[in-house]
Design a protein around this motif. Structure first.
Motif, PDB file in Angstrom:
ATOM      1  N   PRO A 346      12.382   0.896  10.125  1.00 37.66           N
ATOM      2  CA  PRO A 346      12.370  -0.527   9.794  1.00 37.66           C
ATOM      3  C   PRO A 346      10.950  -1.093   9.774  1.00 37.66           C
ATOM      4  O   PRO A 346      10.052  -0.571  10.448  1.00 37.66           O
ATOM      5  N   HIS A 347      10.759  -2.114   8.975  1.00 38.93           N
ATOM      6  CA  HIS A 347       9.488  -2.840   8.886  1.00 38.93           C
ATOM      7  C   HIS A 347       8.391  -2.023   8.214  1.00 38.93           C
ATOM      8  O   HIS A 347       7.196  -2.276   8.434  1.00 38.93           O
ATOM      9  N   ALA A 348       8.764  -1.066   7.373  1.00 41.13           N
ATOM     10  CA  ALA A 348       7.771  -0.235   6.695  1.00 41.13           C
ATOM     11  C   ALA A 348       8.266   0.172   5.314  1.00 41.13           C
ATOM     12  O   ALA A 348       9.471   0.354   5.107  1.00 41.13           O
ATOM     13  N   ILE A 349       7.342   0.326   4.387  1.00 38.86           N
ATOM     14  CA  ILE A 349       7.631   0.826   3.043  1.00 38.86           C
ATOM     15  C   ILE A 349       6.466   1.697   2.583  1.00 38.86           C
ATOM     16  O   ILE A 349       5.416   1.746   3.228  1.00 38.86           O
ATOM     17  N   LEU A 350       6.649   2.359   1.446  1.00 39.61           N
ATOM     18  CA  LEU A 350       5.589   3.125   0.791  1.00 39.61           C
ATOM     19  C   LEU A 350       5.301   2.484  -0.552  1.00 39.61           C
ATOM     20  O   LEU A 350       6.223   2.172  -1.312  1.00 39.61           O
ATOM     21  N   VAL A 351       4.011   2.291  -0.853  1.00 41.82           N
ATOM     22  CA  VAL A 351       3.622   1.750  -2.152  1.00 41.82           C
ATOM     23  C   VAL A 351       2.541   2.624  -2.768  1.00 41.82           C
ATOM     24  O   VAL A 351       1.791   3.301  -2.065  1.00 41.82           O
ATOM     25  N   ASP A 352       2.483   2.623  -4.101  1.00 41.08           N
ATOM     26  CA  ASP A 352       1.415   3.343  -4.785  1.00 41.08           C
ATOM     27  C   ASP A 352       0.141   2.511  -4.768  1.00 41.08           C
ATOM     28  O   ASP A 352       0.076   1.436  -4.139  1.00 41.08           O
ATOM     29  N   GLN A 353      -0.887   2.975  -5.466  1.00 34.92           N
ATOM     30  CA  GLN A 353      -2.185   2.295  -5.400  1.00 34.92           C
ATOM     31  C   GLN A 353      -2.239   1.025  -6.241  1.00 34.92           C
ATOM     32  O   GLN A 353      -3.265   0.349  -6.261  1.00 34.92           O
ATOM     33  N   THR A 354      -1.117   0.695  -6.887  1.00 32.62           N
ATOM     34  CA  THR A 354      -1.018  -0.615  -7.559  1.00 32.62           C
ATOM     35  C   THR A 354      -0.153  -1.575  -6.752  1.00 32.62           C
ATOM     36  O   THR A 354       0.108  -2.693  -7.210  1.00 32.62           O
ATOM     37  N   GLY A 355       0.320  -1.130  -5.587  1.00 34.25           N
ATOM     38  CA  GLY A 355       1.108  -2.004  -4.733  1.00 34.25           C
ATOM     39  C   GLY A 355       2.590  -2.013  -5.027  1.00 34.25           C
ATOM     40  O   GLY A 355       3.312  -2.887  -4.527  1.00 34.25           O
ATOM     41  N   VAL A 356       3.065  -1.038  -5.793  1.00 27.11           N
ATOM     42  CA  VAL A 356       4.473  -0.994  -6.193  1.00 27.11           C
ATOM     43  C   VAL A 356       5.228   0.050  -5.369  1.00 27.11           C
ATOM     44  O   VAL A 356       4.771   1.178  -5.209  1.00 27.11           O
ATOM     45  N   ASN A 376       2.213  10.111  -9.489  1.00 28.95           N
ATOM     46  CA  ASN A 376       0.762  10.179  -9.683  1.00 28.95           C
ATOM     47  C   ASN A 376       0.372  10.591 -11.104  1.00 28.95           C
ATOM     48  O   ASN A 376      -0.775  10.422 -11.505  1.00 28.95           O
ATOM     49  N   LYS A 377       1.327  11.122 -11.867  1.00 30.68           N
ATOM     50  CA  LYS A 377       1.034  11.492 -13.252  1.00 30.68           C
ATOM     51  C   LYS A 377       0.821  10.266 -14.132  1.00 30.68           C
ATOM     52  O   LYS A 377       0.136  10.345 -15.156  1.00 30.68           O
ATOM     53  N   THR A 378       1.407   9.150 -13.728  1.00 28.04           N
ATOM     54  CA  THR A 378       1.308   7.941 -14.552  1.00 28.04           C
ATOM     55  C   THR A 378       0.645   6.775 -13.839  1.00 28.04           C
ATOM     56  O   THR A 378       0.055   5.901 -14.476  1.00 28.04           O
ATOM     57  N   VAL A 379       0.747   6.749 -12.504  1.00 26.67           N
ATOM     58  CA  VAL A 379       0.165   5.677 -11.696  1.00 26.67           C
ATOM     59  C   VAL A 379      -0.508   6.319 -10.494  1.00 26.67           C
ATOM     60  O   VAL A 379       0.091   7.202  -9.868  1.00 26.67           O
ATOM     61  N   SER A 384      -0.670   7.540  -1.391  1.00 22.41           N
ATOM     62  CA  SER A 384       0.021   6.260  -1.397  1.00 22.41           C
ATOM     63  C   SER A 384      -0.227   5.588  -0.055  1.00 22.41           C
ATOM     64  O   SER A 384      -0.816   6.176   0.851  1.00 22.41           O
ATOM     65  N   TRP A 385       0.240   4.346   0.063  1.00 20.81           N
ATOM     66  CA  TRP A 385       0.013   3.606   1.296  1.00 20.81           C
ATOM     67  C   TRP A 385       1.327   3.326   2.025  1.00 20.81           C
ATOM     68  O   TRP A 385       2.277   2.817   1.428  1.00 20.81           O
ATOM     69  N   ALA A 386       1.388   3.698   3.290  1.00 16.15           N
ATOM     70  CA  ALA A 386       2.459   3.224   4.164  1.00 16.15           C
ATOM     71  C   ALA A 386       2.058   1.837   4.634  1.00 16.15           C
ATOM     72  O   ALA A 386       0.983   1.656   5.206  1.00 16.15           O
ATOM     73  N   LYS A 431      -7.653  -2.664  -2.236  1.00 16.75           N
ATOM     74  CA  LYS A 431      -8.055  -2.796  -3.641  1.00 16.75           C
ATOM     75  C   LYS A 431      -6.825  -2.847  -4.558  1.00 16.75           C
ATOM     76  O   LYS A 431      -6.781  -2.234  -5.629  1.00 16.75           O
ATOM     77  N   ILE A 432      -5.830  -3.621  -4.101  1.00 16.62           N
ATOM     78  CA  ILE A 432      -4.591  -3.842  -4.839  1.00 16.62           C
ATOM     79  C   ILE A 432      -4.511  -5.316  -5.207  1.00 16.62           C
ATOM     80  O   ILE A 432      -4.937  -6.180  -4.429  1.00 16.62           O
ATOM     81  N   ASP A 433      -3.962  -5.616  -6.357  1.00 11.26           N
ATOM     82  CA  ASP A 433      -3.743  -7.005  -6.770  1.00 11.26           C
ATOM     83  C   ASP A 433      -2.857  -7.689  -5.729  1.00 11.26           C
ATOM     84  O   ASP A 433      -1.709  -7.279  -5.521  1.00 11.26           O
ATOM     85  N   PRO A 434      -3.345  -8.708  -5.038  1.00 12.78           N
ATOM     86  CA  PRO A 434      -2.560  -9.355  -3.985  1.00 12.78           C
ATOM     87  C   PRO A 434      -1.196  -9.848  -4.465  1.00 12.78           C
ATOM     88  O   PRO A 434      -0.197  -9.725  -3.736  1.00 12.78           O
ATOM     89  N   ALA A 435      -1.143 -10.388  -5.679  1.00  8.87           N
ATOM     90  CA  ALA A 435       0.138 -10.885  -6.187  1.00  8.87           C
ATOM     91  C   ALA A 435       1.156  -9.760  -6.317  1.00  8.87           C
ATOM     92  O   ALA A 435       2.348  -9.933  -6.027  1.00  8.87           O
ATOM     93  N   ALA A 436       0.696  -8.588  -6.740  1.00  6.78           N
ATOM     94  CA  ALA A 436       1.596  -7.456  -6.908  1.00  6.78           C
ATOM     95  C   ALA A 436       2.141  -6.994  -5.553  1.00  6.78           C
ATOM     96  O   ALA A 436       3.342  -6.740  -5.410  1.00  6.78           O
ATOM     97  N   LEU A 437       1.258  -6.898  -4.557  1.00  4.48           N
ATOM     98  CA  LEU A 437       1.703  -6.443  -3.246  1.00  4.48           C
ATOM     99  C   LEU A 437       2.619  -7.468  -2.580  1.00  4.48           C
ATOM    100  O   LEU A 437       3.631  -7.113  -1.965  1.00  4.48           O
TER     101      LEU A 437
END
Length: 561
Positions: A346-356, A376-379, A384-386, A431-437
């Motif tokens: 709980p309270h955790a997710i994984l996002v790619d380097q664009t925040g998705v 990683n082939k496309t994004v 990735s970031w936990a 270094k991710i778009d804040p709005a996206a994250l």
């Protein structure tokens, strides 16, 4: 036959899972067995691992009244991998043989005095499929007093499955409960029990080990007692072929080449190529030897040697993925903190380097790491970031550090652990778009409020929930990310080994590309294309097959029905 320095009935190359099992069966037939291990330590990556074997319809399930059968397990494997067309290791015939022989192998080991048991609850990784088992099909070794090995104790590959405090000597099942020790009176009582056990062990000269150390320790003890000869620092450089059949091996003994005849055959169980960057670049591009938990000896030369004499290979692009996070100071070759439970909590997710967010963070670790590489082939997604909040930091372990405790300052100074008071501030550090994250976190929190992950169905499977926190309600795995400060650490698609190799038949005989058999040559473990194909059905889906196909190979070579 002339030209040999030694003659034995059965030669086994490598000492990982399955090697000593094969040897034990041969010894029951009165046959001589020689195990050749190229490193100075016995046990292979199996000894480092959890030491879990995935064994459907096993005796311990029957004992405990857990429903299973050959038919149910067949239904499960067919549902998971029956449509594969690019996995020659996973033919229907090999899957049937596995399901038939696996429980027999366990019975054989128990009859040889190897103490095994089951984990009470460890769901199959796709338990929602037809035939899946929520209770799980795992078999493990009971705790083992490694001091019983005597002089062989120093020869056993150290296990990574151990408690953070030496005094505690828990079983694998007990260890999996320890993360809740600050929040559960039941687990606090378990902790007290473990302290007493540890004190008694020290007073009586015992040292209990669990996981793969216990499994391989017990197997090593049985092997030595049965009269199997085990030579360490004895690499095999060549398979000796005469008239198209494997007749023996060239090894090293006392620093000199030594030719060993194998009258009944050679079994290769020498691991995969997780420690060979050249082979990784060829077969699994985008991965690194720095991410593996495999032993230093896992360098692939025996796969290439079998290829040299005509063996077919398959599934070479597969690995037993194991998501990892590497804090400063995590040395190569040491246990690297797994992130398996991190982003499934709980309270955790994984996002790619664009925040998705792009996957169900629960589920099979193999599927998790494959998803990272595919993304990683496309994004950009490696690493990735936990991403998690202060609730996570209060409740859960992070990279081996205790819940609620301050983290090492170097984690922050070296940029490993990111921290900010807001999601926007964290995004800027990443270094991710804040709005996206912010949108990703808001969307996930909406799913938490509804207790339903509409994007990736995290928590729909029993296994997802098992990975999470049983004390968190109403969902064991879904928890809002809303209490600052907010944090992030990098996650890489690590592994515990590769998952492809030579193609073998239902008797574990190595095949050529045309489907013909290479007489005298058998293989098991991750030296082979896995019977599980491109999936990991449940815990122990590499160690289990290593044992089973070693057992099958010895039965065939020894003429045992």
């Amino acid at each position: 036959m002339s030209g040999f320095d030694d003659v034995v009935d059965f030669v086994v190359v490598g000492s990982g899972g399955g090697s000593m099992c094969a040897g034990l069966l041969m010894r029951t037939q009165g046959k001589s067995v020689l195990i050749l291990e190229k490193t100075s330590l016995v046990g292979g990556t199996t000894a480092r691992s959890g030491g879990v074997m995935w064994i459907p319809n096993n005796r311990f399930m029957k004992r405990d009244g857990v429903e299973d059968s050959f038919e149910k397990a067949t239904q499960y494997l067919d549902a998971l991998m029956g449509g594969q067309t690019d996995a020659p290791g996973s033919t229907a015939e090999r899957r049937r043989t596995y399901l038939t022989e696996a429980p027999r192998m366990v019975d054989f080991l128990v009859n040889q005095g190897v103490k095994l048991n089951r984990i009470g609850y460890w769901p199959d990784y796709y338990d929602d499929l037809p035939g899946g088992s929520e209770q799980g099909r795992t078999v493990v070794a009971e705790l083992f007093n490694v001091n019983e090995l005597g002089e062989w104790k120093q020869k056993l590959q150290p296990t990574f499955i151990r408690a953070p405090v030496d005094l505690l000597q828990p079983s694998l099942e007990e260890m999996m409960e320890l993360p809740a020790m600050m929040r559960s009176w039941r687990v606090k009582a378990l902790l007290a029990k473990l302290v007493i056990r540890g004190i008694l062990a020290k007073m009586t000269g015992k040292h209990w080990i669990a996981g793969g150390g216990a499994l391989q320790g017990r197997m090593l003890q049985a092997a030595v007692q049965s009269g199997i000869e085990i030579r360490t620092e004895s690499p095999v450089s060549e398979l000796i072929v005469e008239n198209g059949a494997v007749k023996g091996v060239v090894t090293t003994r006392n620093g000199k080449p030594s030719r060993v005849e194998a009258r009944l055959g050679v079994l290769v169980n020498a691991g995969g190529f997780a420690r060979n960057q050249r082979m990784r670049d060829q077969y699994v591009p985008g991965t690194s030897v720095k991410w593996t938990m495999a032993t230093p000896g896992d360098t692939g030369e025996m796969i290439e040697e079998m290829m040299r004499i005509g063996a077919a290979t398959a599934q070479m692009d597969e690995r037993v993925g194991n998501q990892q996070t590497h804090p400063p100071g995590a040395a190569d070759g040491e246990a690297k903190p797994t992130a398996q439970a991190l982003t499934a909590s709980p309270h955790a997710i994984l996002v790619d380097q664009t925040g998705v967010r792009y996957m169900n963070e629960g589920g099979s670790y193999m599927a998790y790491c494959k998803a990272m590489l595919e993304r990683n082939k496309t994004v950009p997604a490696v690493p990735s970031w936990a991403l998690f909040d202060s609730q996570f930091m209060t409740k859960y372990f992070l990279a081996g550090s205790m819940p609620g405790k301050p983290k090492p300052q170097q984690w922050y100074e070296q940029g490993y652990l990111k921290k900010a008071d807001t999601i926007e501030g964290l995004a800027q550090q990443l270094k991710i778009d804040p709005a996206a994250l912010e949108a990703t976190v808001e969307r996930f929190n909406g799913f938490v409020a509804k207790n339903k992950d509409e994007d990736f169905h995290r928590g729909a499977r029993a296994y997802d929930r098992w990975l999470g926190d049983s004390l968190n309600k109403p969902s064991e795995t879904l928890g809002a990310i809303k209490q600052g400060p907010f944090y992030a650490v990098p996650i890489v698609p690590g592994d515990v080994g590769t998952y492809g190799g030579v193609v073998t038949d239902e008797h574990a005989r190595v095949l050529r590309a045309d489907g013909s058999i290479i007489p005298g040559l058998y293989a098991t473990g991750v030296s082979t294309a896995s019977v599980m194909g491109r999936f990991y059905p449940g815990a122990g889906s590499s160690v289990g097959p290593s044992f089973v196909w070693g057992y099958v190979a010895a039965k065939h070579a020894g003429g045992v029905k």
